[in-house]
Design an enzyme around this catalytic site. Structure first.
Site, mmCIF file in Angstrom:
data_model
loop_
_atom_site.group_PDB
_atom_site.id
_atom_site.type_symbol
_atom_site.label_atom_id
_atom_site.label_comp_id
_atom_site.label_asym_id
_atom_site.label_seq_id
_atom_site.Cartn_x
_atom_site.Cartn_y
_atom_site.Cartn_z
ATOM 1 C CB SER A 92 11.702 -10.221 -7.232
ATOM 2 O OG SER A 92 12.862 -9.714 -7.860
ATOM 3 N NE ARG A 122 -6.671 -3.815 2.173
ATOM 4 C CZ ARG A 122 -7.610 -4.706 2.395
ATOM 5 N NH1 ARG A 122 -8.880 -4.381 2.215
ATOM 6 N NH2 ARG A 122 -7.314 -5.926 2.814
ATOM 7 C CG LEU A 123 -1.952 -4.148 -4.091
ATOM 8 C CD1 LEU A 123 -2.812 -4.040 -5.340
ATOM 9 C CD2 LEU A 123 -0.473 -4.265 -4.466
ATOM 10 C CG ASP A 146 -0.334 -8.361 7.025
ATOM 11 O OD1 ASP A 146 -1.349 -7.921 6.470
ATOM 12 O OD2 ASP A 146 0.816 -8.148 6.580
ATOM 13 C CB CYS A 161 -0.900 0.011 1.240
ATOM 14 S SG CYS A 161 -1.850 -1.514 1.469
ATOM 15 C CG ASN A 207 3.992 -0.107 1.924
ATOM 16 O OD1 ASN A 207 3.538 -1.052 1.302
ATOM 17 N ND2 ASN A 207 5.084 0.533 1.547
ATOM 18 N N GLY A 208 3.116 -3.079 3.736
ATOM 19 C CA GLY A 208 4.001 -4.224 3.861
ATOM 20 C C GLY A 208 3.277 -5.537 4.083
ATOM 21 C CD GLU A 209 1.438 -8.688 2.494
ATOM 22 O OE1 GLU A 209 1.012 -9.382 3.446
ATOM 23 O OE2 GLU A 209 0.711 -8.189 1.629
#
Length: 614
Positions: A377, A50-51, A102, A2, A77-79
């Site tokens: 990646s 938000r994504l 999360d 995000c 923003n993140g995981e």
């Protein structure tokens, strides 16, 4: 993934300034195309785009939770890759959850443990959390800096966001650049000294750092840093540990509620991640893994092997996709697309960047986004395991400067006399190098050779790797694609950093210990393929196009770039045979054509952002 932004102001009533918050939040729409949200109080304003990746229906932000009369508001923003374990631990302590995302785990973790929560996280993250009881904003960034966090501290005010563009949308933040910013652009760039935001008022929260902003000011502390420790395992034990860590990391990062894929170049790093993903999908019955690769029109005709790029990728990609049975998507771009997207890539960074290396990734990510929302990646393996050529060349090891930037003298000569006298480019980069060397945590008893290699590892992890992580974040998030980077797991980074060089190069090969760890995971020929970097175009049409455009900028005579550069020398270089040189002036990929493209991006940046130099 995000984007977020906001500000704290102790002297104003922010509830009357919602239009500014909406504007700042809107600049990050590409980072979060799925939803938008704001929260505002008298002294705190928070905005979020938000994504949706985990629990799309219930993870809206800013996320607000209350406890008694206290209110906690989070933008993130993140995981978190250990969210499930943390959730179970928090539930055992009496905490309750209403979502499976999360974001709520992070917020409840703060409610339970306060600022110490960051030490429990495994993941990539940047966030800001308003604590109404304490009347402060708590901010943090992941350990190696995968996710960005910029801020500007002014009298009684703190403005912050995922990207500079969000801060620049606030009326108090101006696009001004001083001598430090110019030195960063012209002698350090496209790298950036950690913590430096280029624009005069902007700074960057360092990786592994957290901060609290309250009425008493801004208090920043490191909660993680690289530490030097004795390594006690032998080669075989080390290989097993590396393999176990990498496998665990990949499996954690394959969790997603939306389509996921891997980026595949046919090299060791991406092939390993793809193979581990395929194995995991086979065990869990999740079907075929989708893979994506990038190439350029006529690259097969114009590719010439050299020390920095020893072989082409295409045959190796086919080798791996056939071996693994993935559903493969090959993207091919042409010169006009690469040139046309230089501007968009600059806008994604808010700064000039890695020229066509950036723009090609932007185009690549846009095509991937049509099929997937999350990608895995192989970024950072070369920095961590010592894969780059400069780890293995005496002239680079003993250069007394950043080994990916050995052409500082040439770059300094391209500046106008006035600018060179003002910013002192060679002195500036020398000071930044000295600062970096002074940080290295050496180990007692190391001999000179071991100290040199530890120093080189530290420089690559803390100074070069952030450049590529910035590139990956900005280019992917510019099109709403989340990219995960398993080699950046802090457990793996910590462990590999302390592996002695003789073990890292087991078998007398670059990244030898990684190859040994992957025995049985990859075919032998792929496992021992010579390193080749991210592919770039070798088509001479690209050189001709960017050279022509730069000369047009020079000849037009109105560009703000002209007062900063030595026009005569750049014109001579553009018209010389050296323009097509394969000798990089930055990293492995940026040689003659990329120099002209970089200067074009500087011109675009100065004009688009109306940059004021002073």
């Amino acid at each position: 993934m995000c984007g977020f932004t906001g500000w704290i102001d102790w002297t104003d009533d922010l509830t009357k300034q919602s239009n500014i918050l909406e504007k700042m939040t809107g600049t990050l729409a590409n980072r979060g195309p799925d939803a938008s949200g704001t929260w505002i109080s008298p002294h705190c304003a928070l905005g979020h785009r938000r994504l949706s990746v985990i629990d799309p229906a219930n993870g809206a932000q800013p996320m607000v939770r209350t406890s008694d009369d206290d209110k906690y508001v989070l933008v993130y923003n993140g995981e978190l890759y250990n969210a499930l374990e943390l959730k179970k631990e928090l539930e055992s302590r009496g905490r309750r959850f209403t979502t499976t995302c999360d974001t709520e785990v992070l917020l409840v973790a703060y409610m339970e443990w306060g600022p110490a929560c960051v030490e429990k996280f495994n993941g990539i993250f940047a966030f800001a959390l308003w604590d109404s009881k304490e009347q402060h904003l708590f901010m943090a960034r992941d350990r190696v800096g995968v996710k960005p966090f910029f801020y500007a501290k002014q009298l009684g005010r703190l403005v912050f966001g995922s990207e500079p563009k969000a801060l620049l949308a606030h009326p108090a933040i101006k696009p001004e650049v001083g001598p430090e910013g110019l030195a960063e652009i012209f002698i350090v760039g496209p790298a950036r000294t950690p913590g430096v935001g280029i624009y005069r008022d902007l700074a960057e929260l360092l990786p592994g750092h957290c901060a609290i902003y309250s009425r008493s000011g801004l208090n920043i502390r490191a909660y993680w840093k690289l530490e030097s420790k004795p390594h006690t395992e032998d080669v075989q034990e080390t290989a097993r540990t590396v393999g176990d860590l990498l496998r665990d990391t990949v499996e954690r990062q394959l969790v997603s509620d939306v389509p996921l894929c891997t980026l595949l170049s046919g090299g060791l790093d991406s092939s390993a991640l793809t193979s581990l993903a395929v194995n995991y999908y086979n065990v869990t019955g999740q079907g075929n893994v989708h893979t994506f690769s990038v190439d350029y029109v006529d690259n097969d005709k114009h590719f010439k092997a050299h020390a920095f790029q020893p072989n082409a990728d295409a045959p190796w990609i086919e080798r791996m996709t056939t071996h693994l049975g993935t559903v493969h998507h090959s993207m091919v771009f042409d010169t006009p697309e690469l040139v046309a997207s230089l501007r968009e890539a600059m806008l994604a960074r808010d700064l000039p960047g890695m020229a066509d290396v950036d723009s090609s990734l932007l185009l690549f990510c846009r095509e991937i986004k049509k099929e997937a929302t999350v990608a895995i990646s192989g970024e950072a393996a070369d920095e961590i395991f010592g894969g780059y050529p400069w780890f293995h060349r005496e002239e680079a090891l003993n250069a007394g400067t950043f080994p990916w930037s050995l052409a500082a003298g040439m770059r300094a000569d391209l500046l106008s006399q006035d600018v060179a006298a003002w910013i002192r480019p060679l002195e500036y980069i020398g000071d930044r190098y000295s600062d970096a060397i002074a940080e290295v945590p050496h180990l007692d008893g190391e001999d000179a050779a071991a100290r040199k290699m530890r120093q080189m590892s530290y420089l690559n992890i803390t100074r070069f790797m952030p450049t590529l992580l910035d590139r990956k974040d900005r280019m992917s998030m510019a099109v709403g694609l989340e990219v995960r980077v398993p080699y950046c797991d802090h457990r793996l980074v910590e462990y590999v950093y302390n592996i002695p060089w003789a073990i890292k190069t087991a078998g007398d090969r670059e990244k030898g210990i990684l190859r040994l760890a992957l025995e049985g995971v990859l075919p032998h020929d792929v496992l021992y393929r010579k390193k080749s970097p991210y592919p770039k175009t070798h088509n001479p049409n690209y050189l001709n196009a960017v050279r022509k455009q730069l000369l047009e900028v020079i000849n037009e005579g109105t560009s703000p770039l002209l007062s900063l550069i030595n026009v005569k020398k750049i014109r001579e270089l553009a018209e010389s045979e050296a323009a097509s040189s394969n000798l990089p002036w930055f990293g492995q990929l940026m040689s003659g054509p990329q120099l002209f493209a970089y200067l074009l991006q500087v011109d675009m940046w100065l004009r688009e952002y109306k940059v004021v130099i002073r």
